[in-house]
Design an enzyme around this catalytic site. Sequence first.
Site, PDB file in Angstrom:
ATOM      1  N   HIS A 306       0.832  -1.201   0.000  1.00 14.50           N
ATOM      2  CA  HIS A 306       0.000   0.000   0.000  1.00 14.50           C
ATOM      3  C   HIS A 306       0.873   1.260   0.000  1.00 14.50           C
ATOM      4  O   HIS A 306       0.683   2.163  -0.822  1.00 14.50           O
ATOM      5  CB  HIS A 306      -0.904  -0.051   1.237  1.00 14.50           C
ATOM      6  CG  HIS A 306      -1.835   1.111   1.381  1.00 14.50           C
ATOM      7  ND1 HIS A 306      -3.185   1.020   1.143  1.00 14.50           N
ATOM      8  CD2 HIS A 306      -1.621   2.392   1.757  1.00 14.50           C
ATOM      9  CE1 HIS A 306      -3.756   2.190   1.355  1.00 14.50           C
ATOM     10  NE2 HIS A 306      -2.827   3.043   1.738  1.00 14.50           N
ATOM     11  N   GLU A 307       1.830   1.308   0.923  1.00 11.44           N
ATOM     12  CA  GLU A 307       2.677   2.512   1.028  1.00 11.44           C
ATOM     13  C   GLU A 307       3.501   2.706  -0.238  1.00 11.44           C
ATOM     14  O   GLU A 307       3.647   3.828  -0.723  1.00 11.44           O
ATOM     15  CB  GLU A 307       3.584   2.430   2.256  1.00 11.44           C
ATOM     16  CG  GLU A 307       2.848   2.379   3.590  1.00 11.44           C
ATOM     17  CD  GLU A 307       1.775   3.449   3.744  1.00 11.44           C
ATOM     18  OE1 GLU A 307       1.995   4.596   3.324  1.00 11.44           O
ATOM     19  OE2 GLU A 307       0.689   3.128   4.263  1.00 11.44           O
ATOM     20  N   HIS A 310       1.562   4.315  -3.046  1.00  6.89           N
ATOM     21  CA  HIS A 310       1.295   5.755  -2.894  1.00  6.89           C
ATOM     22  C   HIS A 310       2.328   6.616  -3.625  1.00  6.89           C
ATOM     23  O   HIS A 310       2.078   7.793  -3.878  1.00  6.89           O
ATOM     24  CB  HIS A 310       1.279   6.151  -1.417  1.00  6.89           C
ATOM     25  CG  HIS A 310      -0.065   6.003  -0.764  1.00  6.89           C
ATOM     26  ND1 HIS A 310      -1.228   6.471  -1.349  1.00  6.89           N
ATOM     27  CD2 HIS A 310      -0.426   5.474   0.433  1.00  6.89           C
ATOM     28  CE1 HIS A 310      -2.254   6.213  -0.535  1.00  6.89           C
ATOM     29  NE2 HIS A 310      -1.795   5.598   0.546  1.00  6.89           N
ATOM     30  N   GLU A 329      -6.315   6.688  -1.906  1.00  9.91           N
ATOM     31  CA  GLU A 329      -6.546   5.492  -1.083  1.00  9.91           C
ATOM     32  C   GLU A 329      -7.249   4.369  -1.830  1.00  9.91           C
ATOM     33  O   GLU A 329      -6.975   3.198  -1.583  1.00  9.91           O
ATOM     34  CB  GLU A 329      -7.307   5.871   0.189  1.00  9.91           C
ATOM     35  CG  GLU A 329      -6.596   6.921   1.047  1.00  9.91           C
ATOM     36  CD  GLU A 329      -5.170   6.551   1.449  1.00  9.91           C
ATOM     37  OE1 GLU A 329      -4.779   5.368   1.271  1.00  9.91           O
ATOM     38  OE2 GLU A 329      -4.450   7.437   1.928  1.00  9.91           O
ATOM     39  N   TYR A 382     -11.385   3.655   1.178  1.00  5.31           N
ATOM     40  CA  TYR A 382     -10.359   2.760   0.630  1.00  5.31           C
ATOM     41  C   TYR A 382     -11.004   1.630  -0.177  1.00  5.31           C
ATOM     42  O   TYR A 382     -10.678   1.400  -1.340  1.00  5.31           O
ATOM     43  CB  TYR A 382      -9.538   2.152   1.773  1.00  5.31           C
ATOM     44  CG  TYR A 382      -8.688   3.129   2.557  1.00  5.31           C
ATOM     45  CD1 TYR A 382      -9.256   4.207   3.229  1.00  5.31           C
ATOM     46  CD2 TYR A 382      -7.313   2.971   2.642  1.00  5.31           C
ATOM     47  CE1 TYR A 382      -8.484   5.089   3.962  1.00  5.31           C
ATOM     48  CE2 TYR A 382      -6.525   3.854   3.374  1.00  5.31           C
ATOM     49  CZ  TYR A 382      -7.115   4.910   4.035  1.00  5.31           C
ATOM     50  OH  TYR A 382      -6.354   5.775   4.748  1.00  5.31           O
TER      51      TYR A 382
END
Length: 453
Positions: A306-307, A310, A329, A382
Amino acid sequence: MSSSASAARGTTPAAAGTSPDPYLPGAGTHAFRVERYELDLDYRVASNRLSGKAVLHGVTCAPTSAIVLDLVGLRATKVLLDGRKPLRFSQRAGQLVVTAPRPFEPEQPFTLEVRYEGSPRPRRGPWGEVGWEELTDGVLVAGQPNGAPSWFPCNDRSGDKASYRFTVTTEANYRVVCNGVLQSHTPRASRETWVYEQSEPMAAYLATVQIGRYALLALDSGRHGMPVPQSVAVSPALAERAIAGLAWQPAMMRTFSSCFGPYPFPGYTVVVTDDELEIPLEAQSLAILGPNHLDLEWESQRLIAHELSHQWFGNSLTAAGWQDIWLHEGFACYAEWIWSEEAGVMSVAERAAAAWRRLASEDQDILVGDPGPERMFDDRVYKRGALAVHAVRMAVGDLAFFAVLQEWTAGHRHGSVTTQDFIVAVSGATAVDAETLLHPWLYEEPLPPLPLA
Ligand SMILES: [Zn+2]
């Protein structure tokens, strides 16, 4: 410390302006944009004392008699225009109001030098504590969404992106990690200076300083042919766990680069704090994890994925306003699902069906395309945001879907984006009317049916 009580006094022109982003009242301005920040910070870890010089190279966008910057909890001591002319200023309610000697014309370039000091601390708000935060032995900065003014004067508007140089001096035996590329590290007797250059445009909330007793380790590139260098900043005691926990990240990088287009920055560093963290944090070219995010369970691996995602969705392509946070998100959650399938954990279709079932059992009282500031980080933004992305994929097919994603990240690389931009991108590249397709997902409460091919 008390910022406004001790602030220098000056005139208070009526040019504070209206908030450009209704989700962050009082933050940021459209009256000017900042093209470059040069932050020179002297910080003492032991006493949490910060003394800073911020040089802002800006351009006015409208006629204005004052430059209003966001600055919270720190005391400005001097403001100079173009490096020499002292200006009058005042501080109130999180703002540093600098009076112009005569009104600025539109499109007028200016350079402001702000000297400031204090004991930085996080801001408390609807999203918990954000900004500059002391660790047990070091510092963490998590700016999303309005923490940047806790450590430097800025135009805290997500659509105002600038280049940065960070010059940070602190005690020896600590490593300072900022966004961008390390330019120099100068050890002296008891103090050391670290200089970083972040040349790709960056929103203020993504700027960060991490300080800890970290070693910097390269992640193995042998097996995966990494497109960019990846490293981890971690204390030696946690190094082995960090390397093991991040073992799949090079493969995630390869998967995402092939799905979303080239990784948008020169490198990627994961900082692992000694302190446990409730959630991982994103910054441009960086992510910050706690030691509690390093196991090989799906819950940790999905956060690592996820990070990383981004960097494309949120950092390179930044929502111009926070109401469009699903563009960060929803896409990052969808990236988790893509990694889940690639890693053989569960297919995207299964993830989508599971998320849909869960959403169907919850209240239908949120608009994902405009959730309101209190619910910006609601899990439904999300999951339902990811389902909106999945709806596009099911409607246009895999080939067109990944082509659209790559055009999306290439066409708006290092820029600011809106939901409307995404609708135009999808409709322009496919036969699908994206407005009609996405409206029920983003701007209507009832949950649309699970998207199927
Ligand atoms: Zn996220």
